[in-house]
Design an enzyme around this catalytic site. Sequence first.
Site, PDB file in Angstrom:
ATOM      1  CE1 TYR A  15       7.028  -2.432 -13.444  1.00 27.41           C
ATOM      2  CE2 TYR A  15       4.697  -1.896 -13.318  1.00 27.41           C
ATOM      3  CZ  TYR A  15       5.952  -1.667 -13.849  1.00 27.41           C
ATOM      4  OH  TYR A  15       6.133  -0.663 -14.775  1.00 27.41           O
ATOM      5  N   GLY A  16       7.556  -2.706  -9.137  1.00 28.94           N
ATOM      6  CA  GLY A  16       8.967  -2.331  -9.166  1.00 28.94           C
ATOM      7  C   GLY A  16       9.413  -1.577  -7.934  1.00 28.94           C
ATOM      8  CB  THR A  17      11.464   1.494  -7.620  1.00 27.80           C
ATOM      9  OG1 THR A  17      10.662   2.402  -8.381  1.00 27.80           O
ATOM     10  CG2 THR A  17      12.574   0.909  -8.488  1.00 27.80           C
ATOM     11  CG  LEU A  18       6.037   3.175  -6.810  1.00 23.30           C
ATOM     12  CD1 LEU A  18       4.874   3.333  -7.776  1.00 23.30           C
ATOM     13  CD2 LEU A  18       5.996   4.281  -5.761  1.00 23.30           C
ATOM     14  CD  GLU A  90       5.717   4.992 -11.792  1.00 23.24           C
ATOM     15  OE1 GLU A  90       6.641   4.959 -12.626  1.00 23.24           O
ATOM     16  OE2 GLU A  90       5.672   4.232 -10.818  1.00 23.24           O
TER      17      GLU A  90
END
Length: 202
Positions: A15-18, A90
Site C-alpha cells: 500500500y506504500g513505497t513498495l 520492513e
Amino acid sequence: MGVEGAEKSTIIFTYGTLKRGFSNHLLLQDMISNGDASFLGVYQTVDRLPLVCGPYRVPFLLNFPGLGERVCGELYAVSARGLIRMDELEGITKAHYERLPIKVQQAQPNIESVRMAEAYYAHGNYAEALWKTNGEKGYSIYSEKEAKGYVKRKDRPQHLTFLEQIGLFISSSGQQDSPNSCYCNKHLSTAAAPFPIDVVNH
C-alpha cells in the site's frame, strides 16, 4: 515465470513505497525478474483501515478495522525467498512492522474477488499513538500527494534507529510550541527520541 501458482507463495498486499512508481518498488522489480514475485493486480481492502504517515512521510497501515478508509494498493504473489527479503525491508525482527492477514478485493466496481492476503502493518507497540498523532484520520491511498516529502532511508539521520524516529515523531506532535515540534531533518537529527524503550520493544 512468476510465482502465482507456486505452492509456497504468499500473497502480499502493498500500500506504500513498495507500489509501482515509488522508491522501494525496486525490490519487487528485482524479485519479479528473479522469479520470486509476480504482480496480481490493483486491489483494495475489504475493511476500512487507517493508512497514515509517520516520520519522513513513511506510510503505515494500522490494524484497526472499521476506522479510516478502504485502502487501495497492489497485490503480489511472493516466494518464500522473496518473503525473507520483504520481511527484512520492513524490519519485522526489529518491531518496525508486523505481517498480518488482510482481506482484499479487486478495486474495479462490480467484481466479486475477495481473497485473503497479508500486509505489513505498523507494529502494535506504537500503532495507537501513531493514529492519535495523525488526528485519527487516514488516507484511502498513498499517492504522490501523500508521499510528498518522503525521505529515503539512506538520507535519514543514521544515529537514530527507525523506532527512535517514530518515537520522536509521536512525542513532538503535541508540542506545538516546542522547538522540536516539526519533523524536518534538522530537528530529527539533533534531538534525542523520548519514546520509551520498553514501549517500542527494542
